[in-house]
Design a protein around this motif. Sequence first.
Motif, PDB file in Angstrom:
ATOM      1  N   GLY A 141       5.353 -19.293  83.354  1.00  0.00           N
ATOM      2  CA  GLY A 141       6.453 -18.348  83.434  1.00  0.00           C
ATOM      3  C   GLY A 141       6.166 -17.127  84.295  1.00  0.00           C
ATOM      4  N   TYR A 142       4.914 -16.894  84.640  1.00  0.00           N
ATOM      5  CA  TYR A 142       4.509 -15.708  85.403  1.00  0.00           C
ATOM      6  C   TYR A 142       5.330 -15.480  86.678  1.00  0.00           C
ATOM      7  N   PRO A 143       5.562 -16.494  87.511  1.00  0.00           N
ATOM      8  CA  PRO A 143       6.340 -16.252  88.739  1.00  0.00           C
ATOM      9  C   PRO A 143       7.797 -15.874  88.465  1.00  0.00           C
ATOM     10  N   LEU A 144       8.284 -16.146  87.268  1.00  0.00           N
ATOM     11  CA  LEU A 144       9.680 -15.867  86.948  1.00  0.00           C
ATOM     12  C   LEU A 144       9.897 -14.453  86.407  1.00  0.00           C
ATOM     13  N   LEU A 145       8.810 -13.739  86.098  1.00  0.00           N
ATOM     14  CA  LEU A 145       8.937 -12.378  85.575  1.00  0.00           C
ATOM     15  C   LEU A 145       9.436 -11.444  86.668  1.00  0.00           C
ATOM     16  N   ARG A 186       9.549  -8.460  89.100  1.00  0.00           N
ATOM     17  CA  ARG A 186       8.433  -7.756  89.740  1.00  0.00           C
ATOM     18  C   ARG A 186       8.180  -6.390  89.106  1.00  0.00           C
ATOM     19  N   ARG A 187       9.231  -5.711  88.668  1.00  0.00           N
ATOM     20  CA  ARG A 187       9.087  -4.390  88.060  1.00  0.00           C
ATOM     21  C   ARG A 187       8.190  -4.459  86.833  1.00  0.00           C
ATOM     22  N   LYS A 188       8.375  -5.476  86.001  1.00  0.00           N
ATOM     23  CA  LYS A 188       7.550  -5.604  84.796  1.00  0.00           C
ATOM     24  C   LYS A 188       6.097  -5.851  85.169  1.00  0.00           C
ATOM     25  N   LEU A 189       5.880  -6.638  86.194  1.00  0.00           N
ATOM     26  CA  LEU A 189       4.510  -6.904  86.625  1.00  0.00           C
ATOM     27  C   LEU A 189       3.841  -5.623  87.093  1.00  0.00           C
ATOM     28  N   LEU A 190       4.572  -4.790  87.829  1.00  0.00           N
ATOM     29  CA  LEU A 190       4.001  -3.539  88.303  1.00  0.00           C
ATOM     30  C   LEU A 190       3.708  -2.602  87.147  1.00  0.00           C
ATOM     31  N   ASN A 191       4.612  -2.545  86.155  1.00  0.00           N
ATOM     32  CA  ASN A 191       4.382  -1.686  84.995  1.00  0.00           C
ATOM     33  C   ASN A 191       3.172  -2.152  84.200  1.00  0.00           C
ATOM     34  N   ARG A 192       3.010  -3.462  84.054  1.00  0.00           N
ATOM     35  CA  ARG A 192       1.862  -3.990  83.311  1.00  0.00           C
ATOM     36  C   ARG A 192       0.565  -3.704  84.027  1.00  0.00           C
ATOM     37  N   GLU A 203     -13.906 -13.377 100.415  1.00  0.00           N
ATOM     38  CA  GLU A 203     -14.474 -12.427  99.461  1.00  0.00           C
ATOM     39  C   GLU A 203     -13.801 -12.544  98.102  1.00  0.00           C
ATOM     40  N   LYS A 204     -12.475 -12.820  98.124  1.00  0.00           N
ATOM     41  CA  LYS A 204     -11.722 -12.821  96.873  1.00  0.00           C
ATOM     42  C   LYS A 204     -10.518 -13.747  96.980  1.00  0.00           C
ATOM     43  N   TYR A 205     -10.246 -14.498  95.913  1.00  0.00           N
ATOM     44  CA  TYR A 205      -9.073 -15.358  95.820  1.00  0.00           C
ATOM     45  C   TYR A 205      -8.052 -14.727  94.882  1.00  0.00           C
ATOM     46  N   GLY A 206      -6.808 -15.203  94.973  1.00  0.00           N
ATOM     47  CA  GLY A 206      -5.816 -14.869  93.963  1.00  0.00           C
ATOM     48  C   GLY A 206      -5.010 -13.626  94.256  1.00  0.00           C
ATOM     49  N   VAL A 207      -4.558 -12.992  93.183  1.00  0.00           N
ATOM     50  CA  VAL A 207      -3.713 -11.805  93.252  1.00  0.00           C
ATOM     51  C   VAL A 207      -4.327 -10.702  92.402  1.00  0.00           C
ATOM     52  N   ASP A 208      -3.862  -9.489  92.616  1.00  0.00           N
ATOM     53  CA  ASP A 208      -4.385  -8.352  91.851  1.00  0.00           C
ATOM     54  C   ASP A 208      -3.702  -8.175  90.503  1.00  0.00           C
ATOM     55  N   ASP A 209      -2.493  -8.735  90.351  1.00  0.00           N
ATOM     56  CA  ASP A 209      -1.764  -8.604  89.094  1.00  0.00           C
ATOM     57  C   ASP A 209      -2.512  -9.291  87.959  1.00  0.00           C
ATOM     58  N   PRO A 210      -2.425  -8.759  86.740  1.00  0.00           N
ATOM     59  CA  PRO A 210      -3.037  -9.450  85.604  1.00  0.00           C
ATOM     60  C   PRO A 210      -2.267 -10.743  85.319  1.00  0.00           C
ATOM     61  N   ILE A 211      -2.962 -11.841  85.281  1.00  0.00           N
ATOM     62  CA  ILE A 211      -2.349 -13.151  85.069  1.00  0.00           C
ATOM     63  C   ILE A 211      -2.486 -13.513  83.587  1.00  0.00           C
ATOM     64  N   PRO A 212      -1.420 -14.004  82.957  1.00  0.00           N
ATOM     65  CA  PRO A 212      -1.507 -14.416  81.551  1.00  0.00           C
ATOM     66  C   PRO A 212      -2.587 -15.481  81.350  1.00  0.00           C
TER      67      PRO A 212
END
Length: 125
Positions: free
Chosen positions: A106-110, A112-118, A89-98
């Motif tokens: 650089g996305y995997p290096l951020l 996790r807290r910043k990703l959740l806040n974004r 039904e869906k691929y990928g992740v729910d986080d906004p990807i640059p």
Amino acid sequence: MSLTPIFFLGFFEASIAVFSIIYFGYTLLVHSNVQIPFGPLRWLIASPQFHHWHYANQREAYDKNFAGQLPVLDVLFGKYNVTGDKVLEKYGVDDPIPSTYFGQIGYPLLPRRKLLNRAAPSTEA
């Protein structure tokens, strides 16, 4: 580069070339958007349908189907997702990807807290 040790172990260049062609062709097949029934070989050879579940963003697929070539390894370690003819039904992740190349690198290096806040919805009105 990854086949350099094989070369130094004494395998012929022609053998390495044939293996490389078969392996990279198979890699293209596994990542292609086709559904080919592998029948009873589905336990031995990873099919595109098997491997696509590794990238699924669906609960039943989380942490499943890691094997790139041998699904029996996933069976042995309890990571095999039996999908039958079910389509993702869906691929990928729910986080906004640059959207930029370097942002995605650089996305995997951020942290996790910043990703959740974004990803959190804004409460400002």
